[in-house]
Design an enzyme around this catalytic site. Structure first.
Site, mmCIF file in Angstrom:
data_model
loop_
_atom_site.group_PDB
_atom_site.id
_atom_site.type_symbol
_atom_site.label_atom_id
_atom_site.label_comp_id
_atom_site.label_asym_id
_atom_site.label_seq_id
_atom_site.Cartn_x
_atom_site.Cartn_y
_atom_site.Cartn_z
ATOM 1 N N ASN A 12 0.803 -1.234 0.000
ATOM 2 C CA ASN A 12 0.000 0.000 0.000
ATOM 3 C C ASN A 12 0.833 1.281 0.000
ATOM 4 O O ASN A 12 0.272 2.373 -0.113
ATOM 5 C CB ASN A 12 -1.001 0.021 1.174
ATOM 6 C CG ASN A 12 -1.966 -1.127 1.090
ATOM 7 O OD1 ASN A 12 -2.603 -1.320 0.051
ATOM 8 N ND2 ASN A 12 -2.075 -1.927 2.136
ATOM 9 N N ARG A 19 -3.344 7.990 -0.222
ATOM 10 C CA ARG A 19 -3.811 7.118 0.853
ATOM 11 C C ARG A 19 -3.785 7.853 2.200
ATOM 12 O O ARG A 19 -2.719 8.229 2.676
ATOM 13 C CB ARG A 19 -2.861 5.931 0.915
ATOM 14 C CG ARG A 19 -3.080 5.004 2.054
ATOM 15 C CD ARG A 19 -1.903 4.054 2.209
ATOM 16 N NE ARG A 19 -2.187 3.116 3.255
ATOM 17 C CZ ARG A 19 -1.276 2.448 3.927
ATOM 18 N NH1 ARG A 19 -0.009 2.589 3.646
ATOM 19 N NH2 ARG A 19 -1.629 1.628 4.880
ATOM 20 N N ASN A 75 10.462 -0.213 5.215
ATOM 21 C CA ASN A 75 9.105 0.081 5.683
ATOM 22 C C ASN A 75 8.243 -1.077 5.200
ATOM 23 O O ASN A 75 7.841 -1.123 4.030
ATOM 24 C CB ASN A 75 8.595 1.411 5.133
ATOM 25 C CG ASN A 75 7.229 1.759 5.719
ATOM 26 O OD1 ASN A 75 6.580 0.923 6.351
ATOM 27 N ND2 ASN A 75 6.779 2.976 5.528
ATOM 28 N N ALA A 78 1.987 -2.985 6.605
ATOM 29 C CA ALA A 78 1.215 -3.832 7.518
ATOM 30 C C ALA A 78 1.875 -5.181 7.785
ATOM 31 O O ALA A 78 1.606 -5.807 8.824
ATOM 32 C CB ALA A 78 -0.193 -4.031 6.958
ATOM 33 N N HIS A 81 3.426 -6.038 11.193
ATOM 34 C CA HIS A 81 2.660 -6.505 12.351
ATOM 35 C C HIS A 81 2.265 -7.981 12.257
ATOM 36 O O HIS A 81 1.705 -8.516 13.192
ATOM 37 C CB HIS A 81 1.402 -5.636 12.509
ATOM 38 C CG HIS A 81 1.677 -4.175 12.342
ATOM 39 N ND1 HIS A 81 2.508 -3.477 13.202
ATOM 40 C CD2 HIS A 81 1.277 -3.266 11.403
ATOM 41 C CE1 HIS A 81 2.587 -2.208 12.803
ATOM 42 N NE2 HIS A 81 1.851 -2.062 11.715
ATOM 43 N N ASP A 88 11.977 -13.939 9.673
ATOM 44 C CA ASP A 88 12.971 -14.966 9.329
ATOM 45 C C ASP A 88 13.917 -14.482 8.231
ATOM 46 O O ASP A 88 15.119 -14.773 8.265
ATOM 47 C CB ASP A 88 12.275 -16.251 8.873
ATOM 48 C CG ASP A 88 11.644 -17.008 10.038
ATOM 49 O OD1 ASP A 88 11.918 -16.664 11.202
ATOM 50 O OD2 ASP A 88 10.864 -17.955 9.776
ATOM 51 N N SER A 103 4.279 6.943 10.057
ATOM 52 C CA SER A 103 3.440 7.311 11.201
ATOM 53 C C SER A 103 4.054 6.778 12.494
ATOM 54 O O SER A 103 4.886 5.857 12.467
ATOM 55 C CB SER A 103 2.023 6.744 11.016
ATOM 56 O OG SER A 103 2.057 5.330 10.991
ATOM 57 N N ARG A 112 -1.138 -2.161 15.785
ATOM 58 C CA ARG A 112 0.095 -1.644 15.173
ATOM 59 C C ARG A 112 1.222 -1.515 16.195
ATOM 60 O O ARG A 112 2.349 -1.147 15.853
ATOM 61 C CB ARG A 112 -0.148 -0.278 14.528
ATOM 62 C CG ARG A 112 -1.089 -0.327 13.363
ATOM 63 C CD ARG A 112 -1.236 1.035 12.707
ATOM 64 N NE ARG A 112 -2.504 1.139 12.045
ATOM 65 C CZ ARG A 112 -2.758 0.706 10.802
ATOM 66 N NH1 ARG A 112 -1.811 0.167 10.065
ATOM 67 N NH2 ARG A 112 -3.962 0.810 10.280
HETATM 68 C C1 DQA Z 1 3.249 2.170 8.113
HETATM 69 C C2 DQA Z 1 2.490 1.816 9.393
HETATM 70 C C3 DQA Z 1 1.789 0.488 9.243
HETATM 71 O O1 DQA Z 1 1.051 0.186 10.431
HETATM 72 C C4 DQA Z 1 0.805 0.539 8.100
HETATM 73 O O2 DQA Z 1 0.201 -0.723 7.912
HETATM 74 C C5 DQA Z 1 1.422 1.017 6.838
HETATM 75 C C6 DQA Z 1 2.356 2.139 6.899
HETATM 76 C C7 DQA Z 1 3.874 3.577 8.202
HETATM 77 O O3 DQA Z 1 4.766 3.858 7.407
HETATM 78 O O4 DQA Z 1 3.438 4.402 9.008
HETATM 79 O O5 DQA Z 1 1.110 0.551 5.752
HETATM 80 O O6 DQA Z 1 4.319 1.243 7.957
#
Ligand code: DQA
Length: 146
Positions: A12, A19, A75, A78, A81, A88, A103, A112
């Site tokens: 994403n 977004r 990064n 999601a 989590h 691994d 964030s 999160r």
């Molecule tokens: C994220 C935080 C994650 O919890 C979320 O699922 C994302 C973006 C962030 O960059 O803040 O897709 O990794």
């Protein structure tokens, strides 16, 4: 010795800019790529930049970076989590990985707060928007670039 640092983005993050801009800001992933290239150049790094919505591709990027780069800024979106497979993969490579988030995941929903990857990363930077990437590159330079 390579001066390449791989910046890997998970699911994403290709939607950045469109977004949830209230959470993730209005910068696109292309702009974050540019920011990383510029910040990397100032620190003497060449940046390889990747994004995928697919868990297995992220593992392939990590394994590939192990042969070509001196470190990774990750990064994982999601998958941070949820993914034992990413945990691994990070364990199985020998270069340092820095976990980043735009964030502050700890100020958000409880699901999160848990990261499957923090324990196998060199460190974690979150909550600074696109500057999280820049700070990770700086941290990498100061701790690993001798
Ligand atoms: C994220 C935080 C994650 O919890 C979320 O699922 C994302 C973006 C962030 O960059 O803040 O897709 O990794």
């Amino acid at each position: 010795m390579s001066n390449r640092v791989s910046v890997i983005n998970g699911p994403n993050l290709n939607m950045l800019g469109k977004r949830e801009p209230g959470i993730y800001g209005d910068l696109s992933l292309t702009s974050i790529h540019e920011l990383c290239t510029k910040a990397g150049a100032e620190l003497g790094f060449e940046i390889d930049f990747h994004q995928s919505n697919h868990e297995g591709n992220i593992i392939d990027f990590l394994q590939g970076a192990n042969d070509t780069a001196i470190g990774v800024v990750l990064n994982a979106g999601a998958y941070t989590h949820t993914s034992v497979a990413l945990h691994d993969a990070i364990r199985s490579i020998s270069i340092p990985v820095i976990e980043v988030h735009l964030s502050n995941v700890h100020a958000r929903e409880k699901f999160r707060h848990k990261s499957m990857i923090s324990s196998v990363c060199q460190g974690v930077i979150c909550g600074f928007g696109p500057n999280s990437y820049k700070l990770a590159l700086q941290a990498f330079a100061e701790t690993n670039n001798s």
